[in-house]
Scaffold this motif. Structure first.
Motif, short mmCIF file in Angstrom:
data_model
loop_
_atom_site.label_atom_id
_atom_site.label_comp_id
_atom_site.label_asym_id
_atom_site.label_seq_id
_atom_site.Cartn_x
_atom_site.Cartn_y
_atom_site.Cartn_z
N ASP A 73 -3.88 -9.58 -0.39
CA ASP A 73 -3.59 -8.42 -1.22
C ASP A 73 -2.26 -8.67 -1.93
OD1 ASP A 73 -4.05 -5.97 -2.29
OD2 ASP A 73 -3.75 -4.83 -0.44
N ARG A 130 -10.99 -11.50 3.80
CA ARG A 130 -10.87 -11.14 2.39
C ARG A 130 -9.67 -11.88 1.79
NH1 ARG A 130 -11.23 -4.76 1.58
NH2 ARG A 130 -11.88 -5.51 -0.49
N ASP A 146 -9.47 -3.95 -5.13
CA ASP A 146 -8.76 -2.79 -4.60
C ASP A 146 -9.67 -1.58 -4.44
OD1 ASP A 146 -5.98 -3.82 -4.55
OD2 ASP A 146 -6.34 -4.07 -6.69
N ASP A 203 -17.21 3.04 3.22
CA ASP A 203 -15.99 2.50 3.81
C ASP A 203 -16.03 0.98 3.78
OD1 ASP A 203 -13.67 1.98 5.16
OD2 ASP A 203 -14.05 3.40 6.78
N THR A 239 -11.07 -8.33 7.90
CA THR A 239 -9.96 -9.16 7.42
C THR A 239 -10.40 -10.41 6.65
OG1 THR A 239 -9.91 -10.37 9.53
CG2 THR A 239 -8.50 -8.41 9.34
N ASP A 248 -13.58 -1.22 3.39
CA ASP A 248 -12.53 -1.88 4.19
C ASP A 248 -12.98 -2.09 5.63
OD1 ASP A 248 -10.84 -2.10 2.05
OD2 ASP A 248 -9.70 -0.28 2.51
N GLN A 249 -13.63 -1.08 6.21
CA GLN A 249 -14.07 -1.20 7.59
C GLN A 249 -15.16 -2.24 7.74
OE1 GLN A 249 -16.10 2.22 9.26
NE2 GLN A 249 -15.38 1.73 11.31
N ARG A 251 -1.62 5.97 -0.76
CA ARG A 251 -2.73 5.09 -1.14
C ARG A 251 -3.14 5.32 -2.59
NH1 ARG A 251 -5.12 2.18 2.65
NH2 ARG A 251 -6.98 1.96 1.36
N ARG A 286 -8.94 -10.05 -4.39
CA ARG A 286 -9.29 -8.89 -3.58
C ARG A 286 -9.56 -7.69 -4.48
NH1 ARG A 286 -7.62 -7.58 1.95
NH2 ARG A 286 -7.95 -5.36 2.36
N ASP A 311 -15.35 3.70 -3.00
CA ASP A 311 -14.82 3.31 -1.70
C ASP A 311 -14.08 4.50 -1.10
OD1 ASP A 311 -11.59 2.56 -2.04
OD2 ASP A 311 -12.77 2.49 -3.89
N ARG A 324 0.85 -1.17 0.00
CA ARG A 324 0.00 0.00 0.00
C ARG A 324 0.90 1.23 0.00
NH1 ARG A 324 -5.20 -1.33 1.67
NH2 ARG A 324 -5.41 -3.46 2.42
#
Length: 367
Positions: free
Chosen positions: A72, A69, A178, A60, A67, A62-63, A23, A176, A286, A19
């Motif tokens: 990456d 998922r 992005d 959001d 985890t 990701d929130q 970002r 995943r 996102d 990352r």
């Protein structure tokens, strides 16, 4: 990371995708109008940053997903889920009412940017695909939907919004995502109209009273209403199914890219600003893409991609054995698609050889 969290259990071996400090992630030229949104909308940031930034809506993801998922993987590629939403709220109410009042994902595409961002692959997922849906949080309710082994793909968005759609695609593919980008009906029309229309050539007349589309054979410059009719029509071309409509959408994307490349909008600050305003108003992204600086940086990195640099397919499917009005992924061929993208390789021709997804005559109607 469990095997289950990688969808089909295919290995995502190798170092995790790094990352960068800023970002610097990506969305791609796909979906109804994502090309115009990114190449044009994002590029207007230098004019009125605050105005454009305020236009964007974010989720959001990701929130919400945490985890659970796929890994990456760091191979220089990027993957984006692009949805066209079928919500009939607000200005979209002119297109009728939703069943049960809920929004749906009318169009879904996984966009894979190969290392270097000079080429891309786009995999359209038919909304009528029967697939397993994982448990998802139901937005705004505080409860969870258990999912199921046999559900219609576009129900994921209805049940849990963007996060559930992303989670379902990640389980299907083992890849995943992005980024996420969503465009609605009204935003799509506004982009096309601001662009001055999009030129397509039809090899035969297309008439569909359901989508208010009536095009003669030959060259046509589509305004926003006509363009929306084209990417939504199911009755005017082919067998009236979703697979033919997907091929029309893919043809329109290529025409849109050609239009963007040829109009010279970057020589006109006012036109560029108008397009940037229309593009950013059309988007839900996102959180990592939820500012015009991020969009602009990525848009500039995609300027070398032309229509000829896109490999566009429909997920390999066959008629569902239980419901002839639905389709089911072909296991071996679908795995070939996802494995190729996971490894940042071109999708092999054999992946679609036995699929009904790319066989509709609709693909030859629009050029």
């Amino acid at each position: 990371m469990t095997e289950d969290s990688k969808g089909s259990g295919r290995s995502a071996a190798g170092p995790r995708r790094r990352r960068p400090a800023a970002r610097r992630r990506a969305v791609a030229a796909a979906g109804w109008s994502a090309v115009a949104v990114l190449l044009l909308g994002g590029a207007g940031v230098g004019y009125v940053y605050v105005k454009l930034n305020g236009n964007l809506k974010t989720v959001d993801i990701d929130q919400v997903l945490g985890t659970d998922r796929p890994a990456d993987v760091d191979n220089g590629s990027m993957d984006i889920l692009v949805l066209g939403s079928d919500s009939r709220g607000g200005a979209n109410g002119a297109y009728g009412r939703d069943d049960g009042g809920s929004a749906r994902s009318d169009t879904a595409m996984v966009v894979h940017l190969y290392e270097g961002h000079q080429k891309a692959a786009i995999v359209s997922i038919p909304r009528d695909t029967m697939t397993a849906r994982p448990a998802c949080a139901v937005a705004g309710t505080g409860r969870s939907d258990p999912g199921g082994r046999r559900t219609q793909f576009n129900e994921a968005y209805t049940v849990g919004g963007a996060a559930c759609a992303v989670k379902t695609v990640e389980k299907m593919s083992g890849i995943r995502m992005d980024h996420y980008i969503e465009v609605d009906f009204t935003g799509f029309k506004r982009i096309v109209d601001t662009l001055g229309g999009v030129e397509v050539t039809t090899t035969k007349p297309i008439k569909d009273d359901y989508s208010h589309l009536d095009l003669p054979a030959g060259p046509n410059r589509l305004d926003g209403e006509q363009a929306l009719g084209l990417v939504r029509t199911r009755h005017g071309v082919g067998d009236g199914g979703d697979l033919g409509r997907i091929q029309l959408q893919q043809a329109f994307i290529k025409a849109l890219i050609k239009q963007v490349k040829g109009v010279g909008v970057f020589d006109s600050p006012k036109e560029l600003l108008d397009l940037a305003d229309a593009g950013t108003k059309a988007l839900t992204t996102d959180k990592a893409l939820g500012d015009v600086k991020s969009l602009a940086g990525f848009a500039q990195s995609l300027q070398g991609i032309d229509a000829a640099d896109l490999q566009m397919i429909t997920l390999p499917v066959t008629t569902d054995a239980i419901d002839a009005n639905r389709v089911t992924p072909l296991p071996k061929e679908s795995a070939m698609v996802w494995d190729a993208l996971l490894a940042d390789r071109p999708i092999p021709a054999g992946a679609t050889a036995h699929s009904t997804g790319d066989k509709s005559e609709a693909g030859a109607v629009v050029r």
